[in-house]
Design an enzyme around this catalytic site. Structure first.
Site, mmCIF file in Angstrom:
data_model
loop_
_atom_site.group_PDB
_atom_site.id
_atom_site.type_symbol
_atom_site.label_atom_id
_atom_site.label_comp_id
_atom_site.label_asym_id
_atom_site.label_seq_id
_atom_site.Cartn_x
_atom_site.Cartn_y
_atom_site.Cartn_z
ATOM 1 N N SER A 124 1.126 21.005 9.136
ATOM 2 C CA SER A 124 -0.314 20.778 9.187
ATOM 3 C C SER A 124 -0.637 19.636 10.140
ATOM 4 O O SER A 124 0.159 18.695 10.299
ATOM 5 C CB SER A 124 -0.783 20.400 7.779
ATOM 6 O OG SER A 124 -2.072 19.850 7.833
ATOM 7 N N TYR A 150 -0.383 15.450 -0.621
ATOM 8 C CA TYR A 150 -0.186 16.775 -0.006
ATOM 9 C C TYR A 150 0.251 16.608 1.457
ATOM 10 O O TYR A 150 1.241 17.184 1.903
ATOM 11 C CB TYR A 150 -1.483 17.592 -0.085
ATOM 12 C CG TYR A 150 -1.567 18.659 0.976
ATOM 13 C CD1 TYR A 150 -0.834 19.839 0.845
ATOM 14 C CD2 TYR A 150 -2.318 18.473 2.145
ATOM 15 C CE1 TYR A 150 -0.866 20.803 1.849
ATOM 16 C CE2 TYR A 150 -2.352 19.428 3.143
ATOM 17 C CZ TYR A 150 -1.627 20.585 2.997
ATOM 18 O OH TYR A 150 -1.643 21.520 3.990
ATOM 19 N N LYS A 154 4.009 17.435 3.717
ATOM 20 C CA LYS A 154 4.180 18.158 4.994
ATOM 21 C C LYS A 154 5.000 17.289 5.964
ATOM 22 O O LYS A 154 5.915 17.769 6.616
ATOM 23 C CB LYS A 154 2.816 18.491 5.617
ATOM 24 C CG LYS A 154 2.021 19.529 4.850
ATOM 25 C CD LYS A 154 2.670 20.905 4.927
ATOM 26 C CE LYS A 154 1.921 21.954 4.167
ATOM 27 N NZ LYS A 154 2.646 23.221 4.025
HETATM 28 N N1 UFG Z 1 -16.651 19.672 4.051
HETATM 29 C C1 UFG Z 1 -17.953 19.557 3.610
HETATM 30 N N2 UFG Z 1 -18.265 20.136 2.407
HETATM 31 C C2 UFG Z 1 -17.350 20.808 1.649
HETATM 32 C C3 UFG Z 1 -16.023 20.921 2.122
HETATM 33 C C4 UFG Z 1 -15.692 20.317 3.338
HETATM 34 O O1 UFG Z 1 -18.798 18.957 4.246
HETATM 35 O O2 UFG Z 1 -17.706 21.285 0.562
HETATM 36 C C5 UFG Z 1 -16.311 19.043 5.335
HETATM 37 C C6 UFG Z 1 -15.260 17.957 5.181
HETATM 38 O O3 UFG Z 1 -15.862 16.755 4.845
HETATM 39 C C7 UFG Z 1 -14.611 17.976 6.587
HETATM 40 C C8 UFG Z 1 -14.733 19.426 7.038
HETATM 41 O O4 UFG Z 1 -15.731 20.016 6.192
HETATM 42 O O5 UFG Z 1 -15.355 17.181 7.428
HETATM 43 C C9 UFG Z 1 -13.459 20.221 6.876
HETATM 44 O O6 UFG Z 1 -12.979 20.034 5.555
HETATM 45 P P1 UFG Z 1 -11.818 20.921 4.937
HETATM 46 O O7 UFG Z 1 -11.545 20.416 3.563
HETATM 47 O O8 UFG Z 1 -12.125 22.367 5.092
HETATM 48 O O9 UFG Z 1 -10.612 20.653 5.900
HETATM 49 P P2 UFG Z 1 -9.894 19.257 6.276
HETATM 50 O O10 UFG Z 1 -10.103 19.100 7.742
HETATM 51 O O11 UFG Z 1 -10.261 18.141 5.408
HETATM 52 O O12 UFG Z 1 -8.408 19.622 5.873
HETATM 53 C C10 UFG Z 1 -7.750 20.627 6.548
HETATM 54 C C11 UFG Z 1 -6.805 21.366 5.600
HETATM 55 C C12 UFG Z 1 -5.719 20.486 5.128
HETATM 56 C C13 UFG Z 1 -5.077 19.812 6.277
HETATM 57 C C14 UFG Z 1 -6.073 19.116 7.180
HETATM 58 C C15 UFG Z 1 -5.450 18.596 8.417
HETATM 59 O O13 UFG Z 1 -7.499 21.885 4.499
HETATM 60 O O14 UFG Z 1 -4.775 21.287 4.477
HETATM 61 O O15 UFG Z 1 -7.058 20.050 7.577
HETATM 62 O O16 UFG Z 1 -6.352 17.939 9.211
HETATM 63 F F1 UFG Z 1 -4.195 18.911 5.847
#
Ligand code: UFG
Length: 333
Positions: A124, A150, A154
């Site tokens: 990841s 998590y 990785k």
């Molecule tokens: N977000 C919202 N509302 C929500 C969910 C997410 O605004 O209900 C925003 C988050 O704040 C973030 C963006 O959408 O800014 C993406 O969030 P995600 O949770 O979809 O993804 P992340 O980038 O946080 O995490 C993803 C993967 C992880 C991985 C990571 C690596 O889910 O497994 O990318 O950067 F580790």
């Protein structure tokens, strides 16, 4: 090739299995079905006209895994199986280290017994932690400032794989660092359906669109980004799946290698919401909420190493992913 896929009924695993079967490979899946269902197998069959061999097994039970390797001589392992909820990993770190690390160590032990020396690992972008430069290249440091257990599993698995490669000159390991996979197979038969309230953006958006959840919280609109919301590299899961087949090129030669799988282009959370509304023709209820702890303002891939070495690049857009998500939603209502 005879390929063992751990976690092959999950969201990304099932899309990769489809591509493997389409390309004539013989696939065996190990999955404990903690976060997936056997309907994925049925739908893989519908899409490809072929059924993979399936073992309902957990990697933390070494004996079961060893037996699978004694019974079949695999050419390659693609390792997806693992727990993947960031918030759950903060609450239950021991469970995460046990499943993800012990599971991988058991897999590597069984691979030794079965004389398999090639692995492609589902890593990841989270291994990069925070950095001044939002665009990540594979040579940037990993393991620093990772925000949750998590993400650390990785990183730790990548380190284990490096050690195994150093100890065995014939062993080859390719870590594919995923950015933000979204979308699903265009048939709408495979997709992501996490249990409970989703952490990730697109599964949450889907539950709001289907009326199961009231509104989307956009975490933070005061970031130093063009529209104030976070920016990510959203990659269509079919493009991501193709990256695994492209990685066969790299896994042929011994040693540890890492590749970013992303589009190279950032999209903001608000842009995702606007595009979703435009394509669906419906309002997606949303509101701005405080920042989510641990979120990076922006992170996206420099995918040029994968392009050069694996001859791989993305072809699908965020719009394609959202269109396919809507097909999935129509199929599941
Ligand atoms: N977000 C919202 N509302 C929500 C969910 C997410 O605004 O209900 C925003 C988050 O704040 C973030 C963006 O959408 O800014 C993406 O969030 P995600 O949770 O979809 O993804 P992340 O980038 O946080 O995490 C993803 C993967 C992880 C991985 C990571 C690596 O889910 O497994 O990318 O950067 F580790």
């Amino acid at each position: 090739m005879k390929i063992l896929v751990t976690g092959g009924t999950g969201y990304i695993g099932s899309h990769v299995v489809v591509e493997l079967l389409k390309n004539g490979h013989e696939v065996t899946i190990i999955d404990n079905l903690i976060n997936s269902k056997t309907t994925a197998l049925k739908n893989i069959g519908k899409i490809t006209g072929q059924m993979p061999i399936f073992h309902h097994a957990n990697l933390i039970n070494y004996g079961t895994i060893e037996k699978i390797f004694k019974d079949t001589r695999f050419n390659l392992v693609i390792h997806f199986a693992g727990l993947k909820s960031v918030s759950e990993s903060v609450e239950k770190p021991i469970m995460y280290y046990q499943h993800n690390l012990t599971g991988t160590i058991n897999l590597l032990r069984a691979m030794q017994v079965g004389h398999v020396n090639k692995i492609i690992f589902s890593s990841s972008a989270t291994v990069y932690g925070d950095s001044k430069n939002a665009k990540r290249t594979e040579d940037m440091p990993t393991g620093q400032n990772i925000a949750n257990p998590y993400g650390r599993t990785k990183y730790m698995i990548e380190e284990i794989l490096k050690d195994v490669c150093a100890a065995d000159p014939k062993f080859s390991a390719v870590a594919l660092r995923y950015f933000n996979p979204i979308g699903n197979h265009p048939s709408g038969l495979l997709g992501e359906e996490p249990n409970g309230i989703p952490n990730n953006l697109m599964p949450y958006v889907m539950k709001v669109a289907s009326g199961e959840l009231k509104e989307l919280n956009i975490y933070g609109n005061d970031y130093d980004t063009p529209d104030g919301t976070c920016r990510r590299d959203f990659i269509h899961v079919t493009d991501l799946a193709g990256g695994h087949l492209a990685a066969f090129r790299a896994v042929k030669t011994p040693g540890f290698k890492a590749y970013n799988l992303g589009t190279g282009t950032p999209t903001s959370v608000l842009e995702i919401v606007n595009t979703f509304e435009k394509i669906s023709g419906k309002k997606l209820p949303h509101k701005f909420a405080p920042r989510r702890p641990g979120d990076l303002a922006e992170i996206w891939a420099d995918p040029s190493k994968a392009k050069k070495d694996l001859l791989w690049q993305t072809h699908l857009t965020v719009e394609d992913a959202i269109r396919d998500t809507l097909t999935y939603l129509e199929n599941h209502q």
